[in-house]
Design an enzyme around this catalytic site. Structure first.
Site, mmCIF file in Angstrom:
data_model
loop_
_atom_site.group_PDB
_atom_site.id
_atom_site.type_symbol
_atom_site.label_atom_id
_atom_site.label_comp_id
_atom_site.label_asym_id
_atom_site.label_seq_id
_atom_site.Cartn_x
_atom_site.Cartn_y
_atom_site.Cartn_z
ATOM 1 C CG ASP A 151 41.551 37.712 28.415
ATOM 2 O OD1 ASP A 151 41.005 37.584 27.306
ATOM 3 O OD2 ASP A 151 41.947 36.745 29.104
ATOM 4 C CG ASP A 152 42.230 41.308 32.286
ATOM 5 O OD1 ASP A 152 41.500 40.305 32.402
ATOM 6 O OD2 ASP A 152 43.430 41.311 32.596
ATOM 7 C CG HIS A 201 38.126 37.720 32.036
ATOM 8 N ND1 HIS A 201 38.593 36.429 31.948
ATOM 9 C CD2 HIS A 201 39.217 38.479 32.333
ATOM 10 C CE1 HIS A 201 39.898 36.419 32.183
ATOM 11 N NE2 HIS A 201 40.300 37.637 32.429
ATOM 12 C CG HIS A 205 40.856 38.991 36.796
ATOM 13 N ND1 HIS A 205 42.157 38.598 37.049
ATOM 14 C CD2 HIS A 205 40.717 38.927 35.458
ATOM 15 C CE1 HIS A 205 42.755 38.312 35.912
ATOM 16 N NE2 HIS A 205 41.911 38.495 34.932
ATOM 17 C CG HIS A 307 45.681 40.797 28.989
ATOM 18 N ND1 HIS A 307 46.600 39.841 28.620
ATOM 19 C CD2 HIS A 307 44.956 40.251 29.995
ATOM 20 C CE1 HIS A 307 46.445 38.758 29.371
ATOM 21 N NE2 HIS A 307 45.449 38.975 30.213
HETATM 22 ZN ZN LIG Z 1 42.222 38.414 32.950
#
Ligand SMILES: [Zn+2]
Length: 401
Positions: A151-152, A201, A205, A307
């Site tokens: 993620d991210d 995503h 956020h 992540h």
């Molecule tokens: Zn995230």
């Protein structure tokens, strides 16, 4: 091989709305120039802003890292047309949640026994109760299968990590933040070029259940639009930040044909050094690796949350992936493990069916073997053996923008 699931992409029941997603990028012909951003292991060089491959005008987008209704996006003709194309009378009547002074969601007062809103944060519910809502994906169905997700991203200094995944012949599901794609577009193009499964995503956020309907829609719409604009692909899957989703948010995502991908194992990698220790995160990895051989996943698989947010989380991955590959029969992206051939609106990019000879499987493919249609110019063959060391040394402090 098991074939438990048909393509989840085909079960969308929501009506697609008019969108304005356009791109000049052909996702099958991405060419990443030999710039410092894509070749260096030096974080100071890699995280220097560069001219994007396509012009990105700030006036066309929400403010970077601000809620996606910012910069007048909520009153633009494009967004107004989108918003008005949705029959909001059908939206679940669920109020936005509140956050406490500590920044945590307030679950006090929510009926966790009956869980009327299928609110993941309160109950980890993944089976929606509302009508017209796409059901979450939360685990790969196949036995001894590790669903690899990061993620991210895209991260400004991701290239050593992506080189590592390429050398390991691994594909992952990458959940990109719209603001990061805006800042680091070659990172997103690299993800597509390497054959990773790209999903949404959000734009900035946020805790999605705390937002208004308008803001939820904008967060999903503009993040998806940015990914399309930069990579040529329109994702059909998304992941709520911190898993915070309920049936109202799911319903809005479903209007954009976006299905949520959650997880059933959480490494807590991003929190190391804050709310958990580095040792605890390593122990989480150890436990999940042991689960691959102790029978836990003899008849099912997992999806693991991790992540690419900074050097620390990517280093956890690099350290543990060799043992993950030893302990699990399959280590692969969610599209492949779910037999989702087309995880994008565009059908020019497809994914192999599970067990269909996908290069994503760790099977007998030798490290460094091709398997990928793309050969990154950034993969410096001479540094492969030292990749883990290099990433540990080079990724000093990467600010989370
Ligand atoms: Zn995230």
């Amino acid at each position: 091989m098991y074939r438990l699931f048909a393509s989840a992409a085909l079960v969308a029941t929501a009506s697609a709305v008019t969108t304005n997603y356009t791109s000049t990028v052909d996702p099958t012909k991405i060419n990443i120039p030999n710039t410092p951003q894509t070749t260096s292991y030096d974080v100071a060089t890699e995280c220097t802003y560069y001219a994007p491959p396509v012009p990105i005008l700030p006036t066309d987008w929400p403010n970077n890292w601000q809620v996606a209704t910012s910069n007048g996006m909520n009153t633009s003709a494009e967004y107004t047309t989108l918003y008005n194309s949705i029959n909001w009378n059908n939206a679940p009547k669920i109020n936005p949640r509140t956050m406490g002074a500590d920044g945590a969601l307030v679950t006090t007062g929510y009926d966790t026994v009956n869980d009327p809103d299928c609110w993941w944060t309160a109950t980890q519910c993944v089976n929606p109760k509302a009508a017209g809502v796409l059901k979450d994906i939360s685990a790969c169905p196949e036995p001894e299968t590790w669903g690899l997700t990061y993620d991210d991203g895209p991260n400004c200094s991701h290239n050593a990590f992506y080189d590592f995944l390429q050398q390991q012949n691994l594909k992952a599901s990458m959940f990109y933040i719209g603001s990061n794609v805006m800042n680091w577009p070659y990172g997103a193009q690299r993800g597509v070029k390497d054959g990773h499964h790209i999903s949404v995503h959000t734009w900035s956020h946020p805790m999605m259940t705390t937002l208004s309907n308008q803001a939820v829609l904008a967060e999903l719409y503009y993040a998806t639009k940015m990914i399309k604009y930069v990579t040529g692909l329109t994702p059909l899957y998304w992941r709520p930040p911190l898993g915070d989703v309920d049936d109202r948010v799911r319903w809005i995502a479903s209007q954009l044909n976006l299905t949520a991908i959650i997880w059933n194992l959480d490494t807590d990698d991003w929190a190391a050094g804050t709310t958990v220790t580095v040792q605890q995160v390593q122990q989480n990895y150890q436990n999940f690796i042991q689960d691959g051989t102790n029978g836990t996943f003899a008849s099912k698989g997992n999806i693991v949350l991790s992540h690419e947010i900074n050097n620390m989380t990517m280093d956890f991955a690099i350290q543990n992936i060799p043992n993950i590959k030893k302990a699990y029969k399959n280590v692969l992206d969610v599209a492949t493990c779910m037999n989702i051939t087309y995880p994008y609106v565009e059908t020019t990019v497809s994914f192999a069916s599970f067990g269909g000879g996908s290069s994503s499987s760790n099977g007998s493919v030798s490290p460094g073997g091709s398997g990928s249609s793309s050969t990154s110019k950034s993969a410096a063959s001479g540094t492969q053996a030292n990749a883990a060391l290099a990433i540990a040394a080079a990724f000093a402090v990467v600010a989370f923008l």
